[in-house]
Design a protein around this motif. Structure first.
Motif, PDB file in Angstrom:
ATOM      1  N   UNK A  86     -64.238 -12.200  60.147  1.00 42.42           N
ATOM      2  CA  UNK A  86     -64.372 -11.213  59.076  1.00 42.42           C
ATOM      3  C   UNK A  86     -65.507 -10.214  59.294  1.00 42.42           C
ATOM      4  N   UNK A  87     -66.617 -10.640  59.917  1.00 45.06           N
ATOM      5  CA  UNK A  87     -67.749  -9.738  60.102  1.00 45.06           C
ATOM      6  C   UNK A  87     -67.382  -8.577  61.020  1.00 45.06           C
ATOM      7  N   UNK A  88     -66.746  -8.890  62.139  1.00 40.03           N
ATOM      8  CA  UNK A  88     -66.322  -7.838  63.057  1.00 40.03           C
ATOM      9  C   UNK A  88     -65.287  -6.935  62.389  1.00 40.03           C
ATOM     10  N   UNK A  89     -64.362  -7.541  61.661  1.00 39.64           N
ATOM     11  CA  UNK A  89     -63.344  -6.762  60.957  1.00 39.64           C
ATOM     12  C   UNK A  89     -63.992  -5.783  59.973  1.00 39.64           C
ATOM     13  N   UNK A 105     -55.414  -5.440  62.587  1.00 39.31           N
ATOM     14  CA  UNK A 105     -56.164  -6.040  61.481  1.00 39.31           C
ATOM     15  C   UNK A 105     -56.068  -7.566  61.519  1.00 39.31           C
ATOM     16  N   UNK A 106     -54.861  -8.082  61.726  1.00 45.02           N
ATOM     17  CA  UNK A 106     -54.653  -9.536  61.765  1.00 45.02           C
ATOM     18  C   UNK A 106     -55.385 -10.147  62.953  1.00 45.02           C
ATOM     19  N   UNK A 107     -55.251  -9.519  64.123  1.00 51.81           N
ATOM     20  CA  UNK A 107     -55.881 -10.050  65.331  1.00 51.81           C
ATOM     21  C   UNK A 107     -57.396 -10.090  65.184  1.00 51.81           C
ATOM     22  N   UNK A 108     -57.982  -9.018  64.683  1.00 55.64           N
ATOM     23  CA  UNK A 108     -59.433  -8.971  64.533  1.00 55.64           C
ATOM     24  C   UNK A 108     -59.925  -9.982  63.502  1.00 55.64           C
ATOM     25  N   UNK A 109     -59.199 -10.113  62.413  1.00 50.33           N
ATOM     26  CA  UNK A 109     -59.617 -11.049  61.373  1.00 50.33           C
ATOM     27  C   UNK A 109     -59.550 -12.492  61.886  1.00 50.33           C
ATOM     28  N   UNK A 110     -58.471 -12.817  62.599  1.00 47.90           N
ATOM     29  CA  UNK A 110     -58.260 -14.192  63.046  1.00 47.90           C
ATOM     30  C   UNK A 110     -59.139 -14.556  64.235  1.00 47.90           C
ATOM     31  N   UNK A 111     -59.200 -13.658  65.244  1.00 47.17           N
ATOM     32  CA  UNK A 111     -59.859 -14.013  66.496  1.00 47.17           C
ATOM     33  C   UNK A 111     -61.304 -13.514  66.597  1.00 47.17           C
ATOM     34  N   UNK A 146     -64.293  -2.323  62.076  1.00 48.83           N
ATOM     35  CA  UNK A 146     -62.916  -1.848  61.942  1.00 48.83           C
ATOM     36  C   UNK A 146     -62.667  -1.221  60.577  1.00 48.83           C
ATOM     37  N   UNK A 147     -62.473  -2.025  59.552  1.00 49.76           N
ATOM     38  CA  UNK A 147     -62.070  -1.462  58.266  1.00 49.76           C
ATOM     39  C   UNK A 147     -63.193  -0.671  57.600  1.00 49.76           C
ATOM     40  N   UNK A 148     -64.443  -1.124  57.771  1.00 48.72           N
ATOM     41  CA  UNK A 148     -65.563  -0.396  57.172  1.00 48.72           C
ATOM     42  C   UNK A 148     -65.709   1.016  57.724  1.00 48.72           C
TER      43      UNK A 148
END
Length: 333
Positions: A202-205, A193-199, A209-211
Motif C-alpha cells: 500500500x505504501x508504494x501504491x 493498481x492491483x499488481x502494485x498493491x499486492x506485490x 502511483x495513486x497519490x
C-alpha cells in the motif's frame, strides 16, 4: 490598459510560424531530461527510508508528470519530434499509461482548439460555458449537471472525472471500436493498481502511483479549466468569432516562476499556444517576446486569491461582457 487592435488572424498566425520550427536535438534532450526526472522522483517515492521523503518524492513525481503530459500534448499537435517513429511509439505508450489515449485525446482536444470561446459549439474536450440566459431557461436537472461539471470538487478529482471517466470509460462504452485504446488504458491502469498493491504494498501504491496521479490530474484539470475561465475572459458573438481573437481574448497567460514554468511545460503561455499549437513548448516564451500583439495577455496566477476568483465565475453575461456568478443570472434576469 487599452488593447491595441489586432491584425487579421491569418497575418498574426503567419508571424508565429517561424517559431513552429523545432530543434530536434533540443526536443530530444527535453524528453530525456523529463523522463529522467520522472524516474528519479518515482525512485524517491518508492525507496526513500523516511516517509516524509517518500511523500516529497510523490509530490515531485506529480509535478514532473504534468511536464511529461505537456510533451505528449505537444507531440499530438505535431510540435515535438513529428517525424520520429520511436517518439511516436513512446508517446502512444505514455498516453496509455497516463490515461490519455492518443485517439480520444486528439479527437476532443483538436475540437477544443477549433471551438475555443464558441458558445454554440459542442462542448467535447472542454468545460461547457453557458450564458446567463441559458441558465435561466434551463431545467433544474440541466442546471445541476452544469454545476457538477464546473464544481471545484469535480476539478479536484480530475483523476477520476476527467481522465478515468471522460477519456477512458465513457468513450470506450460509447464507441469501443473507435476508442479501443481507451478501454486498453483503463484495463492497464486497473492491472497496474492491483499488481502494485499486492506485490509492492500500500505504501508504494500511495506514494508512487495513486497519490502522484491524483495530484497531477487535479492541478492539470484546474489549469485546463482556469486558462479559459478567468476574470477578464472575453467571449465574442459567433458572427465576430476569429481564431486569433479566441486565442488572445479567451486564453490566459499564467504568470508563475521559472520552476513552475518548467514543471508545467510553459503551458502558461496559453494564448500563444492557442494561436499556433505547432510551436514547441520551449519556444513559446520566445514567440511572446518577439511579437508585440502577444505581450498584453489576460493574466492569471496560481495565487489562492486568483484560484478562488476563477472558481466563482460560472456564467457568461453578454450584456456585461464578463463572467459572473450563478446568483447574478437571477439578479439581472
Amino acid at each position: 490598459m487599452d488593447r491595441a487592435p489586432l491584425p487579421s488572424s491569418k497575418e498574426l498566425i503567419a508571424r508565429t510560424r517561424p517559431f513552429a520550427a523545432q530543434d530536434t536535438t533540443r526536443s530530444g534532450w527535453n524528453l530525456i531530461a523529463t523522463y529522467a526526472a520522472l524516474a528519479a522522483a518515482a525512485t524517491l517515492a518508492v525507496a526513500a527510508p523516511w516517509w516524509p521523503l517518500r511523500a516529497l518524492g510523490g509530490v515531485l513525481e506529480a509535478l514532473v508528470l504534468i511536464r511529461a503530459f505537456i510533451l505528449f500534448h505537444d507531440a499530438m499537435h505535431g510540435a515535438l519530434l513529428p517525424s520520429s517513429r520511436w517518439a511516436k511509439v513512446l508517446f502512444h505508450v505514455q498516453g496509455i499509461l497516463t490515461l490519455t489515449p492518443a485517439r480520444i485525446w486528439n479527437d476532443t482536444h483538436n475540437h477544443h482548439h477549433a471551438n475555443t470561446a464558441r458558445l454554440a459549439a459542442d462542448s467535447a474536450g472542454t468545460f461547457v460555458t453557458w450564458t446567463t440566459e441559458q441558465w435561466r431557461q434551463a431545467s433544474v436537472w440541466q442546471r445541476l449537471a452544469y454545476r457538477v461539471e464546473r464544481h471545484p470538487v469535480t476539478l479536484l478529482f480530475g483523476y477520476v472525472t476527467a481522465f478515468l471517466y471522460s477519456l477512458c470509460l465513457l468513450p470506450f462504452v460509447k464507441n469501443p471500436k473507435r476508442y479501443w485504446t481507451s478501454g486498453l488504458a483503463l484495463g492497464v491502469h486497473v492491472a497496474l493498481s492491483v499488481v502494485l498493491w499486492v506485490f509492492a504494498g500500500p505504501a508504494v501504491y500511495l506514494f508512487a502511483f495513486v497519490g502522484p496521479l491524483f495530484l497531477a490530474y487535479a492541478l492539470g484539470t484546474y489549469l485546463f479549466y482556469a486558462q479559459h475561465n478567468f476574470d477578464d475572459v472575453h467571449i465574442l458573438a459567433e458572427s465576430h468569432w476569429t481564431h486569433s481573437d479566441a486565442a488572445l481574448e479567451a486564453s490566459s497567460y499564467l504568470r508563475c516562476g521559472k520552476v513552475m514554468a518548467w514543471f508545467t511545460g510553459n503551458i502558461g503561455y496559453h494564448h500563444v499556444h492557442h494561436l499556433n499549437p505547432r510551436i514547441p513548448f520551449y519556444r513559446l516564451p520566445e514567440a511572446m517576446a518577439a511579437i508585440p500583439e502577444l505581450q498584453q495577455p489576460h493574466v492569471t496566477t496560481l495565487s489562492p486569491r486568483d484560484i478562488v476568483r476563477c472558481l466563482r465565475l460560472n456564467l457568461w453575461a453578454p450584456e456585461l461582457g464578463r463572467m459572473v456568478r450563478y446568483r447574478d443570472a437571477w439578479a439581472r434576469g
